[in-house]
Design a protein around this motif. Structure first.
Motif, PDB file in Angstrom:
ATOM      1  N   UNK A 181      65.626 -15.180  79.576  1.00  0.00           N
ATOM      2  CA  UNK A 181      65.641 -13.735  78.680  1.00  0.00           C
ATOM      3  C   UNK A 181      65.567 -12.904  79.933  1.00  0.00           C
ATOM      4  N   UNK A 182      64.506 -12.786  80.384  1.00  0.00           N
ATOM      5  CA  UNK A 182      64.176 -11.722  81.373  1.00  0.00           C
ATOM      6  C   UNK A 182      65.251 -11.374  82.478  1.00  0.00           C
ATOM      7  N   UNK A 183      65.779 -12.592  82.910  1.00  0.00           N
ATOM      8  CA  UNK A 183      66.971 -12.487  83.849  1.00  0.00           C
ATOM      9  C   UNK A 183      67.977 -11.890  83.244  1.00  0.00           C
ATOM     10  N   UNK A 184      68.278 -12.355  82.205  1.00  0.00           N
ATOM     11  CA  UNK A 184      69.548 -11.857  81.367  1.00  0.00           C
ATOM     12  C   UNK A 184      69.237 -10.416  81.212  1.00  0.00           C
ATOM     13  N   UNK A 185      68.136  -9.853  80.911  1.00  0.00           N
ATOM     14  CA  UNK A 185      67.818  -8.494  80.800  1.00  0.00           C
ATOM     15  C   UNK A 185      67.943  -7.729  82.038  1.00  0.00           C
ATOM     16  N   UNK A 186      67.485  -8.279  82.943  1.00  0.00           N
ATOM     17  CA  UNK A 186      67.226  -7.537  84.309  1.00  0.00           C
ATOM     18  C   UNK A 186      68.805  -7.489  84.565  1.00  0.00           C
ATOM     19  N   UNK A 187      69.604  -8.530  84.675  1.00  0.00           N
ATOM     20  CA  UNK A 187      71.024  -8.522  85.080  1.00  0.00           C
ATOM     21  C   UNK A 187      71.674  -7.456  84.148  1.00  0.00           C
ATOM     22  N   UNK A 188      71.533  -7.347  82.929  1.00  0.00           N
ATOM     23  CA  UNK A 188      72.168  -6.714  82.152  1.00  0.00           C
ATOM     24  C   UNK A 188      71.927  -5.096  82.282  1.00  0.00           C
ATOM     25  N   UNK A 189      70.424  -4.906  82.698  1.00  0.00           N
ATOM     26  CA  UNK A 189      70.308  -3.458  82.912  1.00  0.00           C
ATOM     27  C   UNK A 189      70.545  -3.236  84.438  1.00  0.00           C
ATOM     28  N   UNK A 190      70.583  -4.112  85.204  1.00  0.00           N
ATOM     29  CA  UNK A 190      71.286  -3.829  86.663  1.00  0.00           C
ATOM     30  C   UNK A 190      72.794  -3.414  86.510  1.00  0.00           C
ATOM     31  N   UNK A 191      73.481  -4.322  85.726  1.00  0.00           N
ATOM     32  CA  UNK A 191      74.923  -4.092  85.516  1.00  0.00           C
ATOM     33  C   UNK A 191      75.025  -2.908  84.910  1.00  0.00           C
ATOM     34  N   UNK A 192      74.286  -2.206  83.945  1.00  0.00           N
ATOM     35  CA  UNK A 192      74.107  -1.190  83.293  1.00  0.00           C
ATOM     36  C   UNK A 192      74.019  -0.069  84.199  1.00  0.00           C
ATOM     37  N   UNK A 193      73.000  -0.104  85.057  1.00  0.00           N
ATOM     38  CA  UNK A 193      72.847   0.946  85.979  1.00  0.00           C
ATOM     39  C   UNK A 193      73.919   0.981  87.174  1.00  0.00           C
ATOM     40  N   UNK A 194      74.452  -0.133  87.351  1.00  0.00           N
ATOM     41  CA  UNK A 194      75.540  -0.028  88.282  1.00  0.00           C
ATOM     42  C   UNK A 194      76.806   0.555  87.684  1.00  0.00           C
ATOM     43  N   UNK A 195      77.068   0.076  86.520  1.00  0.00           N
ATOM     44  CA  UNK A 195      78.254   0.882  85.778  1.00  0.00           C
ATOM     45  C   UNK A 195      78.039   2.051  85.607  1.00  0.00           C
ATOM     46  N   UNK A 196      76.951   2.352  85.094  1.00  0.00           N
ATOM     47  CA  UNK A 196      76.401   3.740  85.021  1.00  0.00           C
ATOM     48  C   UNK A 196      76.624   4.552  86.377  1.00  0.00           C
ATOM     49  N   UNK A 197      76.169   3.925  87.515  1.00  0.00           N
ATOM     50  CA  UNK A 197      76.457   4.820  88.623  1.00  0.00           C
ATOM     51  C   UNK A 197      77.861   4.923  89.074  1.00  0.00           C
ATOM     52  N   UNK A 198      78.686   3.790  88.816  1.00  0.00           N
ATOM     53  CA  UNK A 198      80.118   4.065  89.234  1.00  0.00           C
ATOM     54  C   UNK A 198      80.904   4.947  88.243  1.00  0.00           C
ATOM     55  N   UNK A 199      80.376   5.048  86.881  1.00  0.00           N
ATOM     56  CA  UNK A 199      81.040   5.892  86.105  1.00  0.00           C
ATOM     57  C   UNK A 199      80.663   7.387  86.533  1.00  0.00           C
ATOM     58  N   UNK A 200      79.195   7.495  86.688  1.00  0.00           N
ATOM     59  CA  UNK A 200      78.673   8.638  87.194  1.00  0.00           C
ATOM     60  C   UNK A 200      79.389   9.200  88.444  1.00  0.00           C
ATOM     61  N   UNK A 201      79.621   8.457  89.290  1.00  0.00           N
ATOM     62  CA  UNK A 201      80.129   8.700  90.545  1.00  0.00           C
ATOM     63  C   UNK A 201      81.663   9.116  90.324  1.00  0.00           C
ATOM     64  N   UNK A 202      82.237   8.328  89.469  1.00  0.00           N
ATOM     65  CA  UNK A 202      83.709   8.606  89.146  1.00  0.00           C
ATOM     66  C   UNK A 202      83.714  10.120  88.324  1.00  0.00           C
ATOM     67  N   UNK A 203      82.669  10.489  87.579  1.00  0.00           N
ATOM     68  CA  UNK A 203      82.966  11.572  86.954  1.00  0.00           C
ATOM     69  C   UNK A 203      82.691  12.731  87.772  1.00  0.00           C
ATOM     70  N   UNK A 204      81.916  12.498  88.635  1.00  0.00           N
ATOM     71  CA  UNK A 204      81.247  13.403  89.720  1.00  0.00           C
ATOM     72  C   UNK A 204      82.346  13.930  90.724  1.00  0.00           C
TER      73      UNK A 204
END
Ligand code: NAG
Ligand code: NAG
Ligand code: NAG
Length: 209
Positions: free
Chosen positions: A163-186
């Motif tokens: 579960x921890x791994x899943x959460x971490x991976x999920x969070x990591x993905x979210x952050x990653x996606x967030x960064x990409x989206x953020x970057x794209x928006x920027x």
């Protein structure tokens, strides 16, 4: 072997009044239990002990093993089968009174079978038998449940780690996606800004002109 089997042959013509009788015809025990097997035989005050012959043995489908042997009043420990080494004790005091008491300790499952005591004296010969059933004991319950709970906790730890791994991976993905989206928006905003500022510049120059 012939010598051993001879008393059995004599047994079938229970001659005279000499009788061997087992105290209990069936014993039920568990592994590592101690048990006392007992037989009685008729004695006379005048019988000399040197005429006493006893063979107690265990009969199973596959083997014949001697528990206790007395030859002309003398114990023959060498006859005892290795299976019973150090596990059989005889009550010598009651033997004179015509009682064979065998204390068998630390029973094993392969002690199961037919226990026969054959007695031969000047007065005759006779035998009697009892059935011994030694059942295996399951592993003690606490150990089993301990093992189970250990396995369970291991499973639970595995689940948590997963579960921890899943959460971490999920969070990591979210952050990653967030960064990409953020970057794209920027980047998008930057280009938009530049587009507008260029338009403004051209408008400004047009108006200046
Ligand atoms: C069985 O007998 C042995 C000695 O012969 C003794 O050490 C042990 O404690 C006995 N066990 C039980 C359950 O009575
Ligand atoms: C055997 O001896 C006991 C005493 O030791 C006596 O009471 C009994 O009567 C005797 N039995 C026979 C058959 O002689
Ligand atoms: C020995 O005991 C077990 C358990 O009580 C029983 O299931 C089995 O039938 C017995 N075997 C004999 C030969 O009596």
């Amino acid at each position: 072997m012939i010598w051993i089997l001879l008393p059995f042959a004599l047994t079938f013509c229970v001659c005279g009044t000499f009788v061997v009788k087992v105290a209990q015809t069936s014993y039920q025990a568990e592994e590592n239990d101690n048990i006392t097997l007992e037989w009685t035989f008729t004695t006379k005050n005048d019988s000399s002990s040197s005429s006493l012959n006893i063979i107690c043995c265990l009969l199973t489908v596959i083997k014949y093993s001697i528990l206790y042997h007395v030859h002309e009043g003398v114990e023959v420990p060498e006859s005892q089968d290795g299976q019973f080494a150090g596990r059989v004790q005889v009550d010598k005091d009651v033997l004179r009174e015509g009682r064979i008491r065998l204390h068998v300790s630390r029973l094993r499952t392969d002690d199961s079978g037919l226990c026969v005591c054959d007695v031969l004296t000047d007065d005759g010969s006779s035998s009697d038998r009892c059935r011994l059933n030694v059942t295996a004991v399951d592993q003690p319950e606490p150990q089993k449940s301990a093992a189970r709970s250990q396995a369970e906790s291991r499973g639970r730890i595995g689940l948590y780690v997963g579960l921890g791994l899943a959460v971490c991976v999920g969070l990591g993905l979210a952050v990653y996606v967030g960064l990409i989206v953020g970057l794209a928006v920027c980047v998008g905003l930057y280009f938009l800004f530049r587009l507008y500022s260029k338009q403004d510049e051209t408008e400004n120059t047009i108006s200046e002109v």
